[in-house]
Design a protein around this motif. Structure first.
Motif, PDB file in Angstrom:
ATOM      1  N   TYR B 456       0.834  -1.198   0.000  1.00  0.00           N
ATOM      2  CA  TYR B 456       0.000   0.000   0.000  1.00  0.00           C
ATOM      3  C   TYR B 456       0.868   1.247   0.000  1.00  0.00           C
ATOM      4  N   LEU B 457       0.223   2.383  -0.289  1.00  0.00           N
ATOM      5  CA  LEU B 457       0.953   3.648  -0.338  1.00  0.00           C
ATOM      6  C   LEU B 457       1.292   4.106   1.087  1.00  0.00           C
ATOM      7  N   PRO B 458       2.379   4.860   1.232  1.00  0.00           N
ATOM      8  CA  PRO B 458       2.822   5.231   2.588  1.00  0.00           C
ATOM      9  C   PRO B 458       1.770   5.987   3.400  1.00  0.00           C
ATOM     10  N   GLN B 459       0.836   6.727   2.717  1.00  0.00           N
ATOM     11  CA  GLN B 459      -0.105   7.509   3.533  1.00  0.00           C
ATOM     12  C   GLN B 459      -1.075   6.638   4.322  1.00  0.00           C
ATOM     13  N   PHE B 460      -1.156   5.354   3.993  1.00  0.00           N
ATOM     14  CA  PHE B 460      -2.060   4.481   4.744  1.00  0.00           C
ATOM     15  C   PHE B 460      -1.391   3.848   5.965  1.00  0.00           C
ATOM     16  N   THR B 461      -0.086   4.119   6.153  1.00  0.00           N
ATOM     17  CA  THR B 461       0.668   3.367   7.158  1.00  0.00           C
ATOM     18  C   THR B 461       0.039   3.450   8.546  1.00  0.00           C
ATOM     19  N   THR B 462      -0.312   4.669   8.993  1.00  0.00           N
ATOM     20  CA  THR B 462      -0.829   4.818  10.359  1.00  0.00           C
ATOM     21  C   THR B 462      -2.092   3.975  10.555  1.00  0.00           C
ATOM     22  N   LEU B 463      -3.026   4.121   9.617  1.00  0.00           N
ATOM     23  CA  LEU B 463      -4.286   3.386   9.766  1.00  0.00           C
ATOM     24  C   LEU B 463      -4.051   1.881   9.708  1.00  0.00           C
TER      25      LEU B 463
END
Lengths: 204, 540
Positions: B456-463
């Motif tokens: 997945y793209l890095p912006q989804f990491t936290t979720l």
């Protein structure tokens, strides 16, 4: 063995028959899925289906229909004989049914092997050279009559068991629900053929 | 204790003792427990696979496995959880155990067939497991087996499909058994409208089982034939239609959703009156809504296919029908709440689990409306939003009720009481873990994260990380629950015959029940949820 389940429940013939009818219902739905597929492609490829159907041997199909209808009659007669307590006649009619079933399968075998020797089977060069509608017609022909053939064989095995049960007096005039249920199954096998026969051999 | 009232653990239906007395039993209670052993084992396998998938997704890129392994894992997670856990879960375990008791019968109509369906289930499960280890590798198509990939994949698709076929057969046999049992085995005086609502729900489920399962059976056979002989029925190169496969698949698999949820709704209708000490509100409405769901549930299958190619007319009709299913479901929710209104609620663990269910299932149901609307569905198809939705409905719904039923009937089934304090903690942890695990998926899905992706793209990491931590909490809670149940089996206090103050027939007999269920056939004169009879009932 305790009396827990054997004596109390197995006498309830209404239950046994109800269970059988529900099972037959599932069989109808199983073939219903196939008839659905057939309907979709018949609608889509009307002309091709007509052309392909001409190749089938209506004579053998008619013969098999007569054979299967007769076998349904003999099963019904066998049940009637058992109801009247005539064990011998009941057995005779069951053996007749087995012979009819065997004849049906032999005819089917010759029919299929003729087709296959002409190169008409799924994946063959001859068939793949034909238009799509004909390929599908033969695909459905093999799948549907094949599935029906498997049911004929299952029915033959079931009847073989019943013959043994009658010989051993496990199925008697007082308790012949197993024979009756097997008869129901056999009628279903017959009924499905009655629909398969016109769909493949007669509508041209 | 009199010989006739010896519990079904000590007295057997056959002459064997030990393990054989179980493996050859015809007693519906023992068969229910055998299902329980098998189903919980596969549930644990499914959980472990889920944990591995979440662990892989803890950071972008490759973490612990390669993409192909991930593909096989999400397929197996789906196949195991759906075919081996959630479809048979409630009917095969609790239906087997309690349906005959609740209608005052001493067994199901066909005890031998009942045992056979357990063996068929085990054979199907073994086939799934064998398909993992044969050359070719485990199936990687996703549990939906979509054409054309399921024909082209070189993994053991045929074997896994055949396993699903066998499991469907087991499901059909159980359905036939239950319908016949309900029609033929009710105790004298037990009219249809005196049956407990769990029986109604299981009855409706049994109808779906026998009406829908044959369609998936033939579909599966067709795919296997397609793989073996190349008949062309689903192959566009030969004139076939891959979309037809999707229709046939969902004609079964959507009603299967109701096979999963209806028995759960039945359990809720049992638990709420018992702990609110009030007659169920709108008994007939709840009973009929089960049948209505079973019926309408048949006509909505194509809402799984809004983006796969259909005419607009077909799409809005299926969308409309989908919304109509909300009506009978709403009838149930309304009646449950009305039952609790002005009741004297006793918040014991089973009731808390039901509260958990209502909250989680409502989220699942409401997000279902988002997916049922054509415009939003096109945006959300094949995203995490769908994954979150069906986990809230299936796991938050049926899974939660699986635990509710376990907490409600455990004392009756085993004659032992578990630790109430532990189970209260478990309810809370389950709620936290569940929402941490699945709620972020709604957000990610809305932002465009596709399902079944290994990366997945890095912006989804936290979720994604929140979700993974949630999976640890949830799985930990589930193992904690199994832990205190096992502890209760070994060291728990003896349970009385009616620890919760229920009034349906299973609470009139000792815990655990005697082999014949009833020493004397009960006389049914009250309505199923008439709590005035509680005064005369013994709790020993």
């Amino acid at each position: 063995m305790s009396n827990h389940s054997d004596t109390v429940h197995h006498k309830d013939n209404v239950s046994a028959k109800m269970g059988m009818w529900l099972f037959l219902f599932t069989e109808v739905l199983l073939f219903g899925g196939m008839f659905l597929v057939y309907a979709v492609y018949r609608y889509q490829y009307q002309d091709q289906f007509k052309l392909a159907a001409m190749e089938l041997n209506t004579g053998i199909g008619t013969l098999n229909t007569i054979i299967l209808l007769s076998s349904s009659l003999t099963v019904a007669l066998s049940i009637a004989a058992m109801q009247k307590g005539n064990k011998f006649l009941s057995l005779v009619f069951l053996y007749c049914t087995q012979i009819f079933a065997l004849m049906f399968m032999v005819n089917k075998f010759f029919e299929w092997s003729t087709k296959i020797s002409h190169g008409l089977f799924p994946g063959s060069k001859e068939l793949l050279a034909k238009p799509n509608g004909q390929i599908l017609f033969y695909g459905l022909y093999y799948v549907m009559t094949g599935l029906h053939g498997i049911h004929v064989i299952i029915g033959m095995i079931a009847i073989a068991f019943i013959i043994v049960f009658i010989h051993r007096d496990k199925v008697t005039q007082q308790d012949f629900i197993k024979l009756e249920n097997t008869g129901l199954y056999w009628h279903l096998v017959d009924l499905i053929w009655i629909f398969l026969f016109p769909l493949f051999y007669l509508i041209q | 204790m009199a010989e006739s009232s010896a519990s079904f653990y000590t007295k057997s239906t056959n002459k064997y003792s030990g393990i054989l007395s179980w493996l050859l039993t015809k007693d519906h209670k023992r068969i229910g427990l055998m299902y329980m052993m098998a189903i919980i084992s596969f549930f644990v396998v499914g959980i472990i696979i889920g944990l591995l998938m979440r662990l892989e997704l803890i950071s972008p890129g490759r973490t612990i496995m390669d993409a192909q392994t991930y593909n096989t894992l999400f397929t197996l997670h789906g196949v195991i959880m759906i075919f081996l856990f959630i479809i048979p879960g409630l009917p095969a375990i609790f239906g087997n155990f309690f349906l005959p008791i609740q209608i005052g019968a001493e067994d199901v109509a066909f005890p031998r067939l009942n045992l056979l369906s357990w063996y068929v289930y085990i054979i199907g499960a073994v086939l799934v497991l064998v398909s993992l280890f044969l050359p070719g590798g485990p199936i990687d198509t996703g549990w939906t087996f979509y054409i054309p990939y399921s024909v082209r994949s070189t993994t053991n698709v045929s074997m896994a499909l055949f396993a699903a076929f066998v499991l469907g057969f087991s499901s059909i046999l159980t359905g036939i058994n239950f319908i016949t049992t309900v029609h033929r085995m009710r105790a004298p005086g037990m009219g249809f409208f005196k049956m407990p609502l769990f029986v109604w729900a299981t009855y409706a489920t049994a109808w779906i089982q026998i009406l829908a399962t044959p369609v998936i059976a033939i579909t599966i056979i067709l795919v296997i034939i397609e793989r073996s002989f190349g008949v062309g029925i689903f192959d566009p190169a030969l004139g076939g239609d891959p979309i037809l496969f999707q229709h046939m698949f969902w004609i079964y698999s959507h009603p299967a959703v109701y096979i999963m949820i209806l028995p759960a709704m039945g359990v809720v209708s049992e638990i709420i009156p018992t702990f609110a000490r009030r007659t169920i509100f709108g008994y007939k409405a709840i009973a009929m809504s089960s049948l209505a769901i079973a019926f309408v549930g048949y006509l909505v299958w194509a809402h799984h296919m809004f983006s796969s190619g259909m005419s607009d007319t077909a799409r809005w009709i299926f969308s409309l029908l989908t919304f109509i299913v909300a009506l009978p479901s709403g009838v149930k929710i309304f009646n449950w709440v009305a039952t609790m209104y002005k009741g004297s609620i006793d918040p014991q663990p089973p009731f808390l689990w039901v509260m958990n269910f209502i909250f989680l299932f409502s989220i699942g149901g409401l997000t279902g409306l988002v997916l049922g609307s054509l415009a939003t569905d096109v945006h959300l198809t094949d995203t995490y939003f769908v994954v979150a939705h069906f986990h809230y409905v299936m796991f938050g719904g049926t899974g939660t009720i699986f635990f509710a039923a376990l907490h409600y009937w455990f004392p009756k089934m085993f004659g032992k009481m578990y630790n109430i304090r532990f189970s209260q903690i478990a309810v809370a942890l389950y709620f936290i873990g569940f929402n941490m695990l699945y709620f972020p998926k709604f957000i990610m899905g809305y932002m465009g994260m596709p399902r079944r992706y290994y990366d997945y793209l890095p912006q989804f990491t936290t979720l994604q990380r929140i979700s993974t931590v949630g999976s640890w909490i949830l799985a930990g809670t589930i193992f904690f629950i199994f832990g205190y149940f096992i502890h209760a089996l070994r060291k728990g206090k003896k349970a009385t015959s009616n620890p919760w103050g229920g009034v349906t027939l299973e609470w009139h007999i000792p815990s655990p029940p005697p082999l014949e269920n009833f020493v004397k056939l009960p006389e049914i004169k009250d309505d199923p949820y008439d709590f005035s009879q509680l005064k005369e009932m013994k709790d020993e």
